[in-house]
Motif scaffolding. Structure first.
Motif, short mmCIF file in Angstrom:
data_model
loop_
_atom_site.label_atom_id
_atom_site.label_comp_id
_atom_site.label_asym_id
_atom_site.label_seq_id
_atom_site.Cartn_x
_atom_site.Cartn_y
_atom_site.Cartn_z
N ALA A 74 16.00 35.92 -13.52
CA ALA A 74 17.15 35.78 -12.63
C ALA A 74 17.06 36.75 -11.46
O ALA A 74 17.35 36.38 -10.31
N TYR A 89 16.82 35.88 -7.43
CA TYR A 89 17.73 36.44 -6.42
C TYR A 89 16.97 37.14 -5.30
O TYR A 89 17.32 37.03 -4.12
N TYR A 129 26.41 34.82 -2.79
CA TYR A 129 25.79 33.77 -3.60
C TYR A 129 25.44 34.29 -4.99
O TYR A 129 25.68 33.62 -6.01
N HIS A 146 15.23 34.49 -3.23
CA HIS A 146 16.26 33.75 -2.49
C HIS A 146 16.74 34.57 -1.29
O HIS A 146 16.97 34.01 -0.20
N ASN A 156 14.81 29.37 -14.49
CA ASN A 156 16.09 29.92 -14.90
C ASN A 156 16.95 28.84 -15.57
O ASN A 156 17.58 29.06 -16.61
N TYR A 157 16.98 27.64 -14.96
CA TYR A 157 17.74 26.53 -15.55
C TYR A 157 17.13 26.09 -16.88
O TYR A 157 17.86 25.67 -17.79
N GLU A 214 26.82 33.00 -8.61
CA GLU A 214 25.92 32.55 -9.68
C GLU A 214 26.15 33.32 -10.98
O GLU A 214 25.93 32.77 -12.07
N SER A 215 26.58 34.57 -10.88
CA SER A 215 26.74 35.40 -12.07
C SER A 215 28.16 35.36 -12.63
O SER A 215 28.45 36.07 -13.60
N SER A 251 20.37 32.83 -19.21
CA SER A 251 19.17 33.04 -18.41
C SER A 251 18.46 34.32 -18.83
O SER A 251 19.06 35.21 -19.44
N LYS A 258 33.20 32.66 -3.03
CA LYS A 258 32.78 31.36 -2.51
C LYS A 258 33.21 31.19 -1.06
O LYS A 258 32.46 30.67 -0.22
N GLU A 288 24.19 19.42 -14.17
CA GLU A 288 23.09 20.38 -14.09
C GLU A 288 21.85 19.97 -14.86
O GLU A 288 20.79 20.59 -14.70
N HIS A 303 14.13 29.46 -9.80
CA HIS A 303 15.41 28.78 -10.05
C HIS A 303 15.25 27.72 -11.14
O HIS A 303 16.12 27.57 -12.01
#
Length: 300
Positions: free
Chosen positions: A89, A93, A143, A96, A74-75, A147-148, A84, A160, A18, A71
């Motif tokens: 975040a 979302y 998704y 997205h 956030n990273y 992510e959370s 985050s 998933k 990452e 995004h």
């Protein structure tokens, strides 16, 4: 012989897979922003041949850029603070979710021939949108849930699998309008006296169908196989392949649909000059008859 690989990140909290994500997403965000600005400049220079779908494509490019920007930020905070920022975040979302809906709606609208062959969607195409939009919303919920959550969470694998299934259903559903358009043009070829025009339409939609198939194949199949095959420190190449394929698809789609006078896509809804003249003659004749009838009634 055993090779030992040590994973170190003394400057942050991200894993080896990452660590490049912040730079990757900020660069791709700038690429999509530049593509969107360039696309709008083309639209402004050719306003006489711009359709609503062109502005929808512009909105898609800018939404994609904003989503990648959030995004990336956030990273950055995850790497520097180990967590985050909740507001950022949430913004990621939301964008997205909008990006996913715009992408599938745009692909389905172009595949249905909306604004290029016809201006009204059929009942079958409306049903496709009725399936794609809720499925895409559910895929985005899955998704966000992934992510959370941590990978070790009990419901991580379930969400998933839901994401993968919903995404495949959406990708399959958006192909139906293009297939129906191709079948329609095949049936119409040679039956309405416009063989050359219908064959040109058929060729264009076959090219578009191949483009969508390649995009789905690279971003869903090849990317996943690459993610499984490469070592963990190169896992970021999966996202590079996905975003790079998406950018290439956007650019190619924009090239095919650019609003220029000699673009065959934009010539599809136009009628032949002879047909226009014939319709004008018939209209004038009808109006003349109506006027004569009205004059005769007044004399009586």
């Amino acid at each position: 012989m055993t090779v030992m690989i040590q994973e170190k990140n003394p400057d942050g909290f991200l894993s080896a897979a990452e660590m490049p994500s912040f730079k990757l997403y900020i660069v791709m965000s700038a690429c999509f922003l530049a593509a969107g600005i360039f696309w709008v400049s083309i639209l402004r220079r050719n306003m006489y041949s711009v359709f609503k779908i062109h502005w929808l494509m512009a909105a898609l490019a800018f939404t994609k850029s904003i989503s990648l920007l959030f995004h990336s930020i956030n990273y950055y905070f995850i790497n520097s603070q180990s967590h985050s920022i909740e507001g950022l975040a949430v913004m990621y979302y939301v964008t997205h979710l909008l990006k996913g809906a715009l992408l599938f709606i745009t692909i389905a609208l172009i595949g249905s021939g909306w604004a290029f062959i016809k201006y009204v969607l059929s009942d079958k195409e409306k049903k496709v949108f009725g399936i794609v939009i809720p499925m895409q919303a559910l895929a985005n919920v899955a998704y966000i849930s992934i992510e959370s959550r941590e990978e070790g969470a009990s419901d991580y694998v379930l969400w998933k699998e839901i994401l993968f299934l919903m995404d495949l259903i959406c990708c399959g559903a958006i192909l139906f309008p293009a297939v129906w358009s191709i079948w329609y043009l095949q049936d119409m070829s040679g039956t309405d006296g416009k063989v050359a025009v219908n064959l040109a339409k058929l060729k264009l939609f076959q090219h578009y169908y191949v483009m969508v198939i390649c995009y789905v194949y690279f971003t869903r199949i090849i990317a996943i196989l690459w993610q499984v095959a490469v070592p963990f420190q190169w896992q970021w190449l999966y996202q590079l392949l996905v975003e790079g394929s998406t950018l290439a698809f956007f650019v190619l789609m924009g090239y095919k649909l650019q609003p220029t006078g000699d673009n065959p896509y934009l010539q599809l809804p136009q009628e032949d000059e002879e047909d226009v003249q014939m319709e004008q003659v018939m209209t004038d004749s009808l109006l003349s008859k109506v006027n004569k009838t009205a004059s005769g009634r007044e004399l009586l």
